[in-house]
Design a protein around this motif. Structure first.
Motif, PDB file in Angstrom:
ATOM      1  N   ALA A 126       5.616  58.712 -22.024  1.00 48.83           N
ATOM      2  CA  ALA A 126       6.472  57.546 -22.174  1.00 48.83           C
ATOM      3  C   ALA A 126       6.773  56.984 -20.791  1.00 48.83           C
ATOM      4  O   ALA A 126       7.075  57.740 -19.865  1.00 48.83           O
ATOM      5  CB  ALA A 126       7.758  57.928 -22.894  1.00 48.83           C
ATOM      6  N   VAL A 149       6.890  53.101 -29.007  1.00 46.89           N
ATOM      7  CA  VAL A 149       7.059  53.659 -27.658  1.00 46.89           C
ATOM      8  C   VAL A 149       5.971  53.129 -26.732  1.00 46.89           C
ATOM      9  O   VAL A 149       4.777  53.115 -27.066  1.00 46.89           O
ATOM     10  CB  VAL A 149       7.017  55.196 -27.697  1.00 46.89           C
ATOM     11  N   LEU A 170      13.746  56.543 -25.142  1.00 44.13           N
ATOM     12  CA  LEU A 170      12.412  56.251 -24.637  1.00 44.13           C
ATOM     13  C   LEU A 170      12.186  54.737 -24.622  1.00 44.13           C
ATOM     14  O   LEU A 170      12.800  54.000 -25.396  1.00 44.13           O
ATOM     15  CB  LEU A 170      11.353  56.923 -25.512  1.00 44.13           C
TER      16      LEU A 170
END
Length: 426
Positions: free
Chosen positions: A311, A302, A294
């Motif tokens: 994401a 993230v 991610l």
């Protein structure tokens, strides 16, 4: 099961009961899902448990929800400092997941999620094999990077962090009880951002409160890697001063290494020997998120689309709670994770119904901190999505700080805990 005409009212009442603003739930109820989808949630903390409940409640059972959580019961990090300070027991901050299963129809899998395959839309678990999903919500919280501090990795039993509520909370409490009168409790605070900005300073106060009564010759040494107190600075500065010589606060104290055998903390220009050494390590998003490819900011948190909490560049994979790279002034807190859970539940239900996400979600945060057994201070904030900046921004004039520690807020803090646990799990 609620009738459709009663659905909006019930959702608004539920949101209001936890302090959520109804402005971000309206779109979720605008139309029923056209087809069933299966949502898998990894992590049953403030964010994941809230998402599971609200998907089932707002979706009127039209969405199948599987929650993967390693712990058999929820143990609250907020209020865990009261356990360390001897004012609560661990069972006082532990809540069952039973209602999520029996009342809301969430499938609960007690297991570790070990990997995700975004292309195949699967989650692999340690003991229950591979589980497919249509949408995935990751609420993995934080993991520690103990390797950045020499001598700490593998010695967490001797030098506990107690920054994930549970066994280490009880361990640190036991170490305090065993500490001799006249001993030194030394704690180290990592550089921000970290989970719960005011939490370490609350811990210092509650440890000092205990020692003042039980071991008055002792000392609390607060070694802060940051240049100043990170939350409620004036209020905590005043609280520390009220403890006099019992608390010593030392900013700009970057920890280089520890000697677990002698309980020694090695700073850049000093060595500190303690009787109890409480090191809160540097943090990053939970491993399931950082290992999945991610997008990460600072190789730690993230990066998300704030309207759907997906994401960036990863459609169908939503990330919430402490694992996120925070928006300006947005804290990593249990209350904020609860708010993220409602935003993502609304967005997923809109997607299922072929609708766009709410274009202007609003979230809020309230954080209470005990400075002794009865007196509490708080900070509150409101954040609204800014279309130009593509992220939530603090709302000017909203929120604020306590004027001073007081007992009324102590009662409010305990009520907040009961209400938010019920909002997640009742």
């Amino acid at each position: 099961m609620l009738k459709r005409r009663d659905f909006l009212k019930a959702a608004a009442v539920a949101a209001a009961s936890s302090g959520a603003l109804p402005g971000f739930i309206g779109h979720a109820a605008a139309a029923p899902a056209k087809a069933r989808m299966h949502v898998v949630i990894v992590g049953g903390g403030f964010g994941g448990a809230t998402t599971a409940k609200y998907l089932r409640m707002w979706g009127e059972g039209s969405v199948d929800v599987t929650l993967i959580e390693r712990n058999p019961a929820f143990v609250s990090c907020p209020m865990s400092n009261l356990v360390i300070g001897g004012l609560k027991q661990l069972e006082d901050i532990t809540v069952s997941y039973d209602n999520l299963k029996s009342k809301w129809g969430v499938k609960l899998i007690t297991d570790d999620a070990t990997a995700i395959d975004v292309a195949k839309r699967t989650v692999t678990t340690a003991r229950h094999g591979t589980i497919g999903y249509d949408r995935l919500v990751l609420s993995p919280g934080i993991d520690f990077v103990a390797s950045r501090i020499g001598g700490l990795e593998g010695n967490e039993e001797r030098v506990p962090h107690a920054w994930k509520a549970g066994p280490q909370t009880a361990l640190l409490r036991k170490q305090l009880e065993d500490m001799p009168d006249g001993g030194v409790f030394a704690m180290h605070i990592p550089r921000a951002p970290y989970r719960c900005p005011p939490g370490p300073y609350e811990r210092a106060c509650l440890v000092a409160n205990y020692l003042r009564e039980a071991k008055p010759k002792s000392k609390v040494l607060v070694l802060d890697a940051n240049g100043e107190i990170q939350s409620k600075k004036g209020l905590f500065t005043e609280a520390f001063a009220r403890y006099g010589a019992l608390i010593e606060y030392v900013p700009n104290s970057a920890l280089q290494s520890v000697d677990a055998a002698s309980l020694t903390a090695e700073l850049e220009f000093d060595s500190i020997k303690a009787d109890v050494l409480n090191v809160i390590p540097p943090m990053r998003a939970g491993t399931i998120a950082t290992a999945a490819g991610l997008p990460l900011v600072n190789d730690a948190w993230v990066d998300v689309d704030w309207l759907t909490l997906e994401a960036k560049g990863m459609p169908g994979v939503h990330v919430i709670g402490d694992a996120l790279f925070p928006a300006p002034t947005m804290p990593k807190s249990g209350h904020m994770a609860n708010q993220h859970g409602k935003v993502v539940a609304a967005a997923i239900l809109n997607i299922a119904a072929g609708l766009p996400p709410n274009p202007a979600p609003v979230v809020m945060n309230t954080c209470y901190s005990f400075v002794d057994s009865k007196n509490v201070i708080h900070v509150a904030s409101v954040h609204q999505f800014d279309a130009e900046k593509r992220q939530p921004m603090p709302v000017s004039g909203a929120g604020g700080l306590s004027a001073a520690p007081n007992e009324i807020e102590g009662k409010a803090a305990l009520a907040w805990a009961r209400n938010i646990w019920a909002d997640m799990l009742a």
